[in-house]
Design a protein around this motif. Structure first.
Motif, short mmCIF file in Angstrom:
data_model
loop_
_atom_site.label_atom_id
_atom_site.label_comp_id
_atom_site.label_asym_id
_atom_site.label_seq_id
_atom_site.Cartn_x
_atom_site.Cartn_y
_atom_site.Cartn_z
N GLY A 63 0.81 -1.21 0.00
CA GLY A 63 0.00 0.00 0.00
C GLY A 63 0.84 1.26 0.00
N LEU A 172 -2.36 -1.03 4.67
CA LEU A 172 -2.78 -1.59 3.38
C LEU A 172 -2.86 -0.55 2.27
CD1 LEU A 172 -5.64 -4.07 4.39
CD2 LEU A 172 -3.19 -4.53 4.10
N ARG A 176 -6.49 -1.26 -1.29
CA ARG A 176 -6.52 -2.60 -0.68
C ARG A 176 -7.45 -2.62 0.53
NH1 ARG A 176 -1.72 -1.81 -2.97
NH2 ARG A 176 -0.61 -3.55 -3.98
N TYR A 266 -2.72 -10.52 0.90
CA TYR A 266 -1.97 -9.27 0.94
C TYR A 266 -0.60 -9.47 1.59
CZ TYR A 266 -6.22 -6.52 -0.10
OH TYR A 266 -7.34 -5.98 -0.68
N ASP A 276 1.07 -7.13 -6.92
CA ASP A 276 -0.24 -6.53 -7.20
C ASP A 276 -1.16 -7.51 -7.91
OD1 ASP A 276 0.77 -4.27 -6.06
OD2 ASP A 276 1.00 -3.13 -7.92
N GLN A 279 -2.35 -10.25 -5.41
CA GLN A 279 -3.32 -9.71 -4.47
C GLN A 279 -4.66 -9.45 -5.15
OE1 GLN A 279 -1.16 -6.30 -3.03
NE2 GLN A 279 -0.20 -7.44 -1.37
N CYS A 283 -8.44 -11.31 -4.46
CA CYS A 283 -9.70 -10.59 -4.21
C CYS A 283 -10.77 -10.97 -5.23
CB CYS A 283 -9.44 -9.08 -4.26
SG CYS A 283 -8.46 -8.45 -2.88
#
Length: 303
Positions: A63, A172, A176, A266, A276, A279, A283
């Motif tokens: 982040g 985060l 995120r 994460y 990226d 992650q 999601c």
């Protein structure tokens, strides 16, 4: 015969004489275009180019470093606005609360769900195509004079969101963090749909339990003092059990599990260019799983 000296001008302001060069591009610049540099001066364009090429500081989880917990402010604001809307128009709760399946009779009363029902009855909830309830219910709370907790429901949730949200968002980053919050809220609603589709539920608790799981996972990843973190987690789980008689334990547990899964992705994604992508894939994968489970449950309920 004397030679005439050449007059040099600023590349951005041709009418202004200049005898100073940009230390980066070597073009002449006037006082208005000069920017202090480590050595000499640079022009405006070179300063902007340099700022773009500087690598932005990031946290362990990828982040961007942020000063203010903006997303937490916005989430609290949305919950408070929704609550004020409930006070003005109580019907909003019935319209947007989380509800999987219910029948409404010709008298306006609510009846247990069954796939086959008389023509003068109509379905209400997610089974009636009201998919938005899976998320909107997480921004509503018990009216001030109803339920076991009343106004304490939103007060307690917002206090925990304020305390947890600031910590989690700082680690985060905003994007995120928002994905974690929404997926945790959605995870809580989906578990309610799967286990107790006829329950009427409201509240940000599912999302907040997801933040609690995130806090624990992040502390483990960062090597923090796990004694205090474990005590916090034990208290959270104890509250999940104790409050089961008065609140939706399914929503709490679903948010906890979803938040844990997202934060694990994460925390342990490769710390390179793939981070990226990994992650984001986690999601999206969780979102697809929740969607498949929801559609499957609705299909089973409607026969």
């Amino acid at each position: 015969m004397e030679s005439e000296s050449t007059v040099t001008t600023c590349y951005r302001h041709p009418k202004v004489e200049s005898y100073v060069r940009c230390t980066r591009c070597d073009r002449y610049i006037c006082p208005d275009c000069m920017r202090e540099a480590a050595v000499g001066h640079q022009c405006v364009e070179c300063v902007k180019e340099g700022a773009r090429s500087v690598r932005q500081a990031r946290t362990v989880f990828g982040g961007r470093i942020t000063v203010a917990p903006l997303v937490t402010y916005v989430l609290i604001g949305l919950n408070v606005l929704a609550y004020l809307g409930e006070l003005v128009r109580p019907a909003l709760v019935d319209r947007f609360e989380m509800l999987g399946a219910m029948l409404v009779g010709p008298d306006g009363g609510s009846y247990h769900w069954q796939a086959s029902y008389p023509a003068d009855f109509h379905a209400e909830g997610v089974v009636a195509g009201e998919w938005y309830r899976l998320l909107t219910g997480a921004f509503l709370h018990l009216p001030a004079t109803e339920g076991t907790f009343g106004i304490l429901h939103i007060v307690m949730n917002m206090m925990v969101l304020w305390n947890l949200g600031r910590v989690v968002e700082a680690q985060l980053g905003r994007v995120r963090y928002l994905a974690l919050y929404l997926l945790s809220a959605l995870g809580g609603s989906v578990l309610v749909l799967l286990i107790s589709p006829e329950d009427h539920t409201v509240g940000a608790s599912g999302a907040i339990f997801g933040l609690g799981a995130a806090y624990w996972v992040m502390a483990r990843r960062l090597g923090g003092d796990m004694n205090s973190v474990n005590r916090f987690m034990a208290g959270l789980l104890l509250w999940l059990v104790i409050s089961a008689w008065a609140t939706s334990w399914e929503g709490h547990l679903g948010g906890l599990l979803a938040g844990g899964v997202v934060t694990l992705a994460y925390a342990y994604a490769p710390r390179d260019r793939r981070r990226d992508l990994v992650q984001a894939a986690a999601c999206v994968g969780l979102l697809v799983l929740l969607a498949v489970l929801s559609v499957g449950k609705v299909t089973g309920l409607t026969g």
